[in-house]
Design an enzyme around this catalytic site. Structure first.
Site, mmCIF file in Angstrom:
data_model
loop_
_atom_site.group_PDB
_atom_site.id
_atom_site.type_symbol
_atom_site.label_atom_id
_atom_site.label_comp_id
_atom_site.label_asym_id
_atom_site.label_seq_id
_atom_site.Cartn_x
_atom_site.Cartn_y
_atom_site.Cartn_z
ATOM 1 N N ASN A 84 0.801 -1.225 0.000
ATOM 2 C CA ASN A 84 0.000 0.000 0.000
ATOM 3 C C ASN A 84 0.835 1.276 0.000
ATOM 4 O O ASN A 84 0.299 2.373 0.078
ATOM 5 C CB ASN A 84 -0.937 0.020 1.216
ATOM 6 C CG ASN A 84 -2.061 -0.995 1.096
ATOM 7 O OD1 ASN A 84 -1.909 -2.018 0.446
ATOM 8 N ND2 ASN A 84 -3.188 -0.713 1.717
ATOM 9 N N VAL A 91 0.244 6.478 -1.376
ATOM 10 C CA VAL A 91 -0.164 5.743 -0.178
ATOM 11 C C VAL A 91 -1.632 5.369 -0.339
ATOM 12 O O VAL A 91 -2.497 6.247 -0.419
ATOM 13 C CB VAL A 91 0.036 6.592 1.097
ATOM 14 C CG1 VAL A 91 -0.431 5.823 2.327
ATOM 15 C CG2 VAL A 91 1.505 6.999 1.242
ATOM 16 N N CYS A 92 -1.902 4.074 -0.417
ATOM 17 C CA CYS A 92 -3.274 3.601 -0.636
ATOM 18 C C CYS A 92 -3.986 3.390 0.693
ATOM 19 O O CYS A 92 -3.689 2.444 1.426
ATOM 20 C CB CYS A 92 -3.267 2.295 -1.433
ATOM 21 S SG CYS A 92 -2.828 2.500 -3.157
ATOM 22 N N LEU A 93 -4.909 4.288 0.993
ATOM 23 C CA LEU A 93 -5.722 4.191 2.207
ATOM 24 C C LEU A 93 -7.124 4.694 1.885
ATOM 25 O O LEU A 93 -7.274 5.734 1.222
ATOM 26 C CB LEU A 93 -5.136 5.048 3.334
ATOM 27 C CG LEU A 93 -4.017 4.462 4.194
ATOM 28 C CD1 LEU A 93 -3.532 5.514 5.177
ATOM 29 C CD2 LEU A 93 -4.474 3.215 4.942
ATOM 30 N N THR A 98 -7.669 7.113 -1.652
ATOM 31 C CA THR A 98 -6.774 6.511 -2.636
ATOM 32 C C THR A 98 -7.005 5.014 -2.781
ATOM 33 O O THR A 98 -6.277 4.333 -3.501
ATOM 34 C CB THR A 98 -5.305 6.767 -2.250
ATOM 35 O OG1 THR A 98 -5.109 6.380 -0.885
ATOM 36 C CG2 THR A 98 -4.953 8.233 -2.420
#
Length: 454
Positions: A84, A91-93, A98
């Site tokens: 992530n 930043v994948c959250l 995202t």
């Protein structure tokens, strides 16, 4: 200020005033919406005690709208540290918008600066392989092998990139141990510990430089122990295993490629330690020059020394003696006498407090010359302390001495693996009853022998 700016100001101040060992934040006074954040890799994970930095750009609509977050500890966009956290910085959250999250996981005004950083830190788990969508419950033998291989290479690259490479950059060291000359200055042209101009005249803002140096000194033994343990699991020159979700080359380069070379990491980490010792020794020379030149920082430290000496002479809370080494107000030598009827009774403990001419931007370096067997003092005599007292102030030299005394005298500390910097002592202190008794024996033995080092 508008409400958005007021909230950001408050959130920044709350984190900066806390003793949170996991996160730090900073911004330039003129640009509060562009925040730099540092996350310390969590203990007992492959990210352990690594320094991971992020940029955070907050829109004017904040907190109604989430900030844009970008990872910058990526080895120049070549290393993806987590499923992530991409090599390109993404930043994948779900809370950042995202990544597609479940209902209730999206951004809301209840979220804030601290909750974002805690969410990012939660990605740095002991098994980051499962962070990749579709791999949450992967349990085939192939997946189990990949999980182990993924952890192995993350630990190597955490040490290489997030610790060693970062400190080398701060110290102006090349990987071969030679030095790079830099001109420290701030935007106005004055001295600053958090900025420098490179040989090409490019200005860099480095707000966590001093913090990372001090924490490196805390965790030096832990880093070395990790290297010794990890190099037994791999062979030198062994290539990293590519994960199914990693992509080599192409746009983004979302992979973690490389080879294991722990002997090289060990050499570089020892060079950093030596350089930090030389730097602290140099503070005394810089300080004496500042004293002779009658600079304000020298007069301030001279006055603080005199005030602290009077305070402790009158205080019944602790018995200690203070003197300046070679009459240098930048080097304080403190002798602490163990309080009667405590486990420190009969002990005599000497530690040195070294100050920089950039104090308080650069915080003092404290080191015991008396060997101590203590779970919060590493083998080099570096204590994991906080400036203490009724009103702790990092710019108050006396507060640092009070913090060291509090560390020595605390009787029932809460467990925090981030302050357990003496590996052998910590294992005994937090072990079984028998191990705790063994810790007490070794601790008392060091107290009884302390007088030999006076």
């Amino acid at each position: 200020m508008n409400q958005s700016t007021l909230r950001l100001t408050r959130e920044l101040a709350d984190i900066q005033k806390s003793n949170d060992l996991s996160i730090a934040v900073a911004c330039r006074d003129s640009d509060i919406r562009n925040i730099r954040a540092l996350i310390l890799g969590p203990p007992e994970t492959p990210y352990e005690f690594g320094f991971f930095e992020f940029t955070m750009k907050f829109p004017k609509e904040y907190p109604g709208k989430a900030p844009a977050v970008n990872a910058i500890t990526t080895n120049g966009g070549r290393c993806r540290f987590n499923p992530n956290i991409y090599a390109g910085g993404k930043v994948c959250l779900s809370i950042l918008g995202t990544w597609r999250g479940e209902r209730g996981e999206e951004w809301s005004s209840a979220q804030g600066l601290e909750s974002i950083l805690i969410s990012i830190q939660s990605l740095m788990s002991s098994n980051p392989y499962e962070n990749e969508p579709g791999y949450e419950n992967a349990n085939s033998q192939h997946d189990k092998d990949n999980q182990k291989a993924y952890v192995l290479k993350i630990r190597h690259e955490t040490l290489r990139i997030a610790i060693i490479q970062r400190l080398e950059e701060y110290l102006g060291l090349k990987a071969d141990g030679t030095s790079i000359v830099r001109e420290p200055r701030d935007e106005a042209g004055g001295d600053s510990s958090s900025a420098y101009v490179d040989e090409g005249g490019v200005y860099f803002f480095e707000p966590f430089k001093d913090l990372c140096k001090r924490r490196f000194l805390w965790y030096y033994d832990t880093y070395l122990a990790s290297i010794q343990a990890e190099k037994e699991k791999v062979t030198e020159g062994q290539a990293f295993v590519q994960m199914p979700f990693e992509m080599s080359g192409g746009s983004g380069g979302n992979s973690m490629e490389g080879k294991f070379n722990y002997p090289e990491l060990e050499r570089r980490i020892q060079n950093i330690r030596q350089k930090l010792d030389v730097e602290a020794e140099g503070w005394g020379v810089e300080g004496m020059k500042a004293f002779k030149d009658e600079r304000g920082v020298a007069a301030n430290l001279q006055r603080q020394f005199e005030q602290a000496k009077v305070f402790f002479d009158k205080s019944e809370a602790a018995t200690l003696d203070m003197e300046l080494e070679d009459n240098n107000p930048f080097i304080w030598r403190v002798t602490y006498f163990g309080r009667p009827m405590t486990n420190l009774d009969g002990g005599l403990f000497i530690f040195t407090v070294r100050f920089s001419v950039r104090f308080p931007d650069e915080q003092p370096r404290v080191q015991f010359s008396t060997p101590m067997f203590h779970h919060k003092i590493n083998k080099d005599g570096i204590p994991a302390y906080f400036p203490g007292g009724l009103h702790p102030r990092p710019d108050d030299a006396k507060s640092h001495i009070e913090g060291v005394i509090s560390l020595l005298e605390e009787e029932d500390p809460a467990y925090d693996p981030r302050t357990q910097i003496n590996i052998d002592a910590s294992k005994l202190y937090w072990g079984t009853k028998e191990e705790k008794r063994e810790y007490s024996k070794q601790f008392r033995r060091s107290v009884q022998r302390s007088i030999e080092y006076a």
